[in-house]
Design a protein around this motif. Sequence first.
Motif, PDB file in Angstrom:
ATOM      1  N   GLN A 102       0.948  -1.252  -0.058  1.00  0.00           N
ATOM      2  CA  GLN A 102       0.063   0.079  -0.040  1.00  0.00           C
ATOM      3  C   GLN A 102       0.998   1.303  -0.007  1.00  0.00           C
ATOM      4  O   GLN A 102       0.439   2.400   0.118  1.00  0.00           O
ATOM      5  N   SER A 103       2.225   1.064  -0.221  1.00  0.00           N
ATOM      6  CA  SER A 103       3.010   2.159  -0.071  1.00  0.00           C
ATOM      7  C   SER A 103       3.806   2.233  -1.591  1.00  0.00           C
ATOM      8  O   SER A 103       3.688   1.262  -2.259  1.00  0.00           O
ATOM      9  N   ASN A 104       4.810   3.142  -1.978  1.00  0.00           N
ATOM     10  CA  ASN A 104       5.525   3.191  -3.050  1.00  0.00           C
ATOM     11  C   ASN A 104       6.615   2.060  -2.768  1.00  0.00           C
ATOM     12  O   ASN A 104       6.970   1.526  -1.908  1.00  0.00           O
ATOM     13  N   VAL A 162       9.571   2.950  -0.314  1.00  0.00           N
ATOM     14  CA  VAL A 162       9.088   2.967   1.184  1.00  0.00           C
ATOM     15  C   VAL A 162       8.979   1.369   1.283  1.00  0.00           C
ATOM     16  O   VAL A 162       9.150   1.007   2.382  1.00  0.00           O
ATOM     17  N   LYS A 205      -1.043   5.731  -3.279  1.00  0.00           N
ATOM     18  CA  LYS A 205      -1.810   4.642  -2.849  1.00  0.00           C
ATOM     19  C   LYS A 205      -2.381   3.816  -3.735  1.00  0.00           C
ATOM     20  O   LYS A 205      -3.384   4.202  -4.430  1.00  0.00           O
ATOM     21  N   ARG A 247      -3.410   0.030   6.588  1.00  0.00           N
ATOM     22  CA  ARG A 247      -2.173   0.551   7.140  1.00  0.00           C
ATOM     23  C   ARG A 247      -2.303   0.581   8.665  1.00  0.00           C
ATOM     24  O   ARG A 247      -1.414   0.305   9.272  1.00  0.00           O
TER      25      ARG A 247
END
Length: 695
Positions: A348-350, A353, A530, A541
């Motif tokens: 759920q992040s890039n 990250v 996202k 998250r």
Amino acid sequence: GDVYKRQEYGEQSFRMRTASTEDMDSGDEALPILSDSQSGTPKRRGRASRKDRSSSPSGEEEPLIKGTEKTLDPLERKKDVQNRLFGMRPWKSHLSKRPLDDRSDVVKQLYKDTKPEPRGKDTTYFRVGNFVWLFFFGWWISLLYIIVASLLAITIIGLPYARLCWRMKEYWAWPFGKFVVRHPDTREGENRTLLNHAPYKGSGFSRTFGLIIWYLLCTLILAPVHGAVIGITWMLVVFIPMTKVNIDLLKLLYMRPLELYVSPQYPGAGAQVELCTHQASNRYYYKYSVWGVNIILFNLLPFVILAVLLGLFGGHHVPDVLMFVIDLVSTVPIAFYMGMGISSIAAQSNYVVGAVITASFSSLIELILYFNAMRNGLYELVTAAVTGSLLADMLFLPGLSMMAGGFKRRDQHFNPVAAGVGSVLLIVSIIGAFTPTVFYQVYGNHNLFCDNCTALIDINNTQHELACSGCRYNQTAIDSDYAYTHGAKPLMYFCAAMLPLAYLSGLIFTFKTHAYIYDEVPGPEGEGKKVESHHGPEWNRIVSIIVLFLGTLLFAVISENLVHVIQPTLESMHLSQTFVGVTIFSIVPSVVEFLNAVQFALQDNIALSLEIGSAAAVQIALIQIPALVLLSAILNHGSAYHSFTLIFPTLNVFAVIFAVIILNYISIDGRSNHFQGAALCIIYVILIASFYFVP
């Protein structure tokens, strides 16, 4: 339109092929020939652009890895991309919620309620699981209902509930094919009779006190018994159908129980079927999941609770060996939950990250355990555990995966170029980790020690030499050795500082300069945004962060208690710290990784299986080892006594270097089979056996 899917053979990685193209036995498969929509002339498809690779002729997004053709959820697709990137530990479990309609018929059956339609005449109830229920549960639960019925009958006003228990005792002895039916009374008090059972009519006093007596006996006797049966059948997994039956019937006993009766056949109109089951067990319940967690791992949660409670309050009353086993087992579900939390946050992040989160938290379980062990002086155990983890990730895990996949398919293929990235980093990490050891073995001071020495004296009573036996060279105290304090020690800190830089170099190689090797370039559209799931993530998250926090806190308590019972356990089992470290302490925290690797191999994804072992070994060498060196320097103020240093025993160095060479050799041709897997496992067992005989 044509449906395409990616296939990898030998040294070439092909983007797509038509579904009608047959698999070739050779490693040089021709690219599929497609027709030009404008000219009508055939043309060969070369390297596809990202846009071409992301959509099929039918307009749907293409699967990223083999075995995900039905995966349409963006969150799952991003997880599939991350699984093939360096710095990300591949994760098998689904991160997004899956509608039941998209599951197989076998899985759908697991989630059905206990109100099925009537079976046909050919349905058989003489199953092994049904007889197991009768032998271990059915007869004594039926007897219990007879006892409760007798107690209710004595009270006179509890006679209606006594008749209810009498009907239920027939059901519990053999519930298969029978129906628990509710027929509610009408408001006008209409007297309906079903199977000669009339609704209960009585004064308000008798109704009230009868109900009180029923609730009292139900709460004190029936509910605890059904609760115990629910717990046992749930933990057995395959008997979860009877768990559902017990839960549903226990609810019915508290809600207008006098409207219930048992029918041996499907009732007609006017009656409502509340409960029915045809089988006591179902072997496919190992596929069942709760809150996105597999049922087997979910059932290990009681071990976590038990380990924490015993560690905080009553651990000294439990035998050390039993406490050791409970603490070890409890590490498995914690490792799984933290792994799923890490993967959920990363997906759920890039990508950057996600890589940072994976590098920061993937080794947290091991670091907490090793830190507590070093605080208690178990440095030999920590050194052996690090060595054992490297051997397990480079030999045992790939070996099991190749055997599992090889028994199902003759050969499995993976991209040797992508596998080579991890192999190069393994070589770099091993060189950096063991260079101080080699340096000190060459330049360090050694003293000769002998057990028995006899002076040889000539006729002039002059001593010329000694005759000794049991001689050996031992290194002097490291802290007082000039070669260590002014050579190996600064070299060790220098190597520990350089190893994380190699990890950073691998991340740059993967995400920036050579991303095309992984067949999917993480473009700008995937970074900083996202990813939304069609059906929502299993853990968002916030939930994932809470799980990581609680998992870290719980394991800190468990590991603290674990290291306190290690020494008594080793003494009672007559085992050394070295052997326990290279076996139990290296494998148990990584059980989830082994399960993921084997599952990927069974789905013909041997590439991801190998990536799990390679990524874990690289993180051990490039992240865990430097972190342990730093922690030891802080705890012992730079002293080598009872510290984790990069001065490893010679056997450890030999075993790990040998494992790296073998793994790289097997990864050259991009093929694997069960024979190679068996060879890796045999080599692993031989090396582990050598640690058992360490004096």
